[in-house]
Design an enzyme around this catalytic site. Structure first.
Site, PDB file in Angstrom:
ATOM      1  N   HIS A 165      22.831 -62.581  35.491  1.00 40.66           N
ATOM      2  CA  HIS A 165      21.775 -61.610  34.859  1.00 40.66           C
ATOM      3  C   HIS A 165      20.586 -61.783  35.454  1.00 40.66           C
ATOM      4  O   HIS A 165      20.250 -62.710  36.044  1.00 40.66           O
ATOM      5  CB  HIS A 165      22.056 -62.151  33.365  1.00 40.66           C
ATOM      6  CG  HIS A 165      21.762 -63.406  33.323  1.00 40.66           C
ATOM      7  ND1 HIS A 165      20.747 -63.915  33.153  1.00 40.66           N
ATOM      8  CD2 HIS A 165      22.815 -64.444  33.139  1.00 40.66           C
ATOM      9  CE1 HIS A 165      20.806 -65.236  32.758  1.00 40.66           C
ATOM     10  NE2 HIS A 165      21.847 -65.759  32.950  1.00 40.66           N
ATOM     11  N   GLU A 198      26.070 -66.999  38.217  1.00 41.33           N
ATOM     12  CA  GLU A 198      26.751 -68.092  37.647  1.00 41.33           C
ATOM     13  C   GLU A 198      28.085 -67.854  37.646  1.00 41.33           C
ATOM     14  O   GLU A 198      28.722 -67.334  36.745  1.00 41.33           O
ATOM     15  CB  GLU A 198      26.350 -68.368  36.252  1.00 41.33           C
ATOM     16  CG  GLU A 198      26.255 -67.018  35.133  1.00 41.33           C
ATOM     17  CD  GLU A 198      25.715 -67.349  33.841  1.00 41.33           C
ATOM     18  OE1 GLU A 198      26.139 -68.406  33.269  1.00 41.33           O
ATOM     19  OE2 GLU A 198      24.643 -66.754  33.282  1.00 41.33           O
TER      20      GLU A 198
HETATM   21 MN    MN Z   1      23.102 -70.826  32.128  1.00 43.86          MN
HETATM   22 MN    MN Z   2      22.882 -67.664  32.804  1.00 41.02          MN
END
Ligand code: MN
Ligand code: MN
Length: 301
Positions: A165, A198
């Site tokens: 994000h 991630e």
């Molecule tokens: Mn994180």
């Molecule tokens: Mn994150």
């Protein structure tokens, strides 16, 4: 230049310095986590250490340290009276630090079982491969493809419904989403944008669902309340500026009752523990980075 919540103006350089300072503190906390997380150590003891150390090092928590075990992918943290100890677990440590609202978000996986080093490597290599393709002008689709190909190339599946994000002031999860697989989600990275990548890898299906436990919440609405003990808890919650907080951080006076009422009124939202749907073991690796014209600057490395 842009306006701060308190209306103090910061230059782009000053803002990046805050991101870098948060990144330095983050790096130190990750180093210390590698030392601390051992068999027999209490989950609460570790979480409390990270909470205090973040402040000692000059930062504030951007969200409660996520300590997610085995088939838990994310959003697990210590409860107020947590008696769990680390065993032969696969442990995702995901830490958020901010300096004046500017966030460093990053994670590692520690394998105390000794059986999942390949799985740990899969998310780490996917993260490195993704970082290698980042630069201004690259599409998020390209990052998703790179992550999926790397993880599948090592014999595992990416977790498809968890994403990286953007990061913004006092916003842990901003636009754009950064997919961990091939997906029709196309945003173009721009110079000076701050993002967190991630990848999650699993030996299961590659999909997470909500579990029944929840220890992490955030305030989403400002609505006054008349009941005294709830008002006290809400005053405390407001100090987190909309960033996620842990139930263990609140005054322990009818806390569960207050949280339930605030949820019902829509003042806060809940982040239940996310569990791999088929019970697969999950690994995660994460860095925050500033996109540059020809690459990126990783703030958490
Ligand atoms: Mn994180
Ligand atoms: Mn994150």
């Amino acid at each position: 230049m842009r306006l701060d919540k308190k209306n103090d103006v910061m230059t782009q350089d000053e803002i990046f310095d805050c991101y870098r300072k948060a990144g330095e503190i983050h790096r130190k906390l990750i180093e210390e986590s590698r030392e601390k997380v051992k068999k027999g150590v209490g989950v609460y003891e570790f979480a409390d250490y990270i909470d205090k150390r973040t402040i000692e090092l000059g930062g504030l928590s951007a969200f409660p340290v996520n300590i997610s075990l085995n088939e838990e992918a994310a959003h697990s943290t210590a409860s107020f009276e947590d008696e769990r100890k680390f065993e032969k677990d696969v442990i995702k440590i995901d830490i958020g630090v901010h300096v004046k609202g500017y966030i460093a978000d990053g994670a590692i996986t520690i394998d105390l079982s000794g059986k999942y080093s390949d799985l740990v490597k899969a998310s780490e290599e996917a993260l490195n491969a993704a970082i290698d393709v980042v630069k201004a002008g690259v599409s998020t689709t390209k990052i998703g493809e790179t992550i999926e190909d790397t993880i599948q190339g090592l014999g595992f599946e990416p977790v498809r419904n968890l994403m990286g994000h953007g990061v913004d002031k006092y916003i842990a999860h901003a636009e754009p989403s950064i997919p961990n697989c091939r997906m029709k989600y196309d945003a173009t990275l721009v110079e000076n944008q701050v993002i967190a990548i991630e990848p999650f890898a699993t030996d299961g299906e590659g999909f997470v669902v909500d579990g029944k436990f929840c220890e992490i919440y955030s305030q989403v609405k400002n609505k006054p309340t008349r009941i005294k003990f709830i008002r006290e808890i809400l005053e405390h919650i407001k100090t987190y500026n909309g960033l996620p907080f842990a139930a263990r951080w609140l005054p322990q006076n009818k806390t569960d009752m207050a949280l339930n009422q605030l949820l019902k009124e829509g003042t806060i939202t809940a982040y239940p523990v996310l569990i791999e749907a088929s019970g697969g073991i999950v690994s995660q690796a994460e860095h925050t980075l500033i996109v540059t014209e020809d690459g990126c600057e990783v703030t958490t490395r």
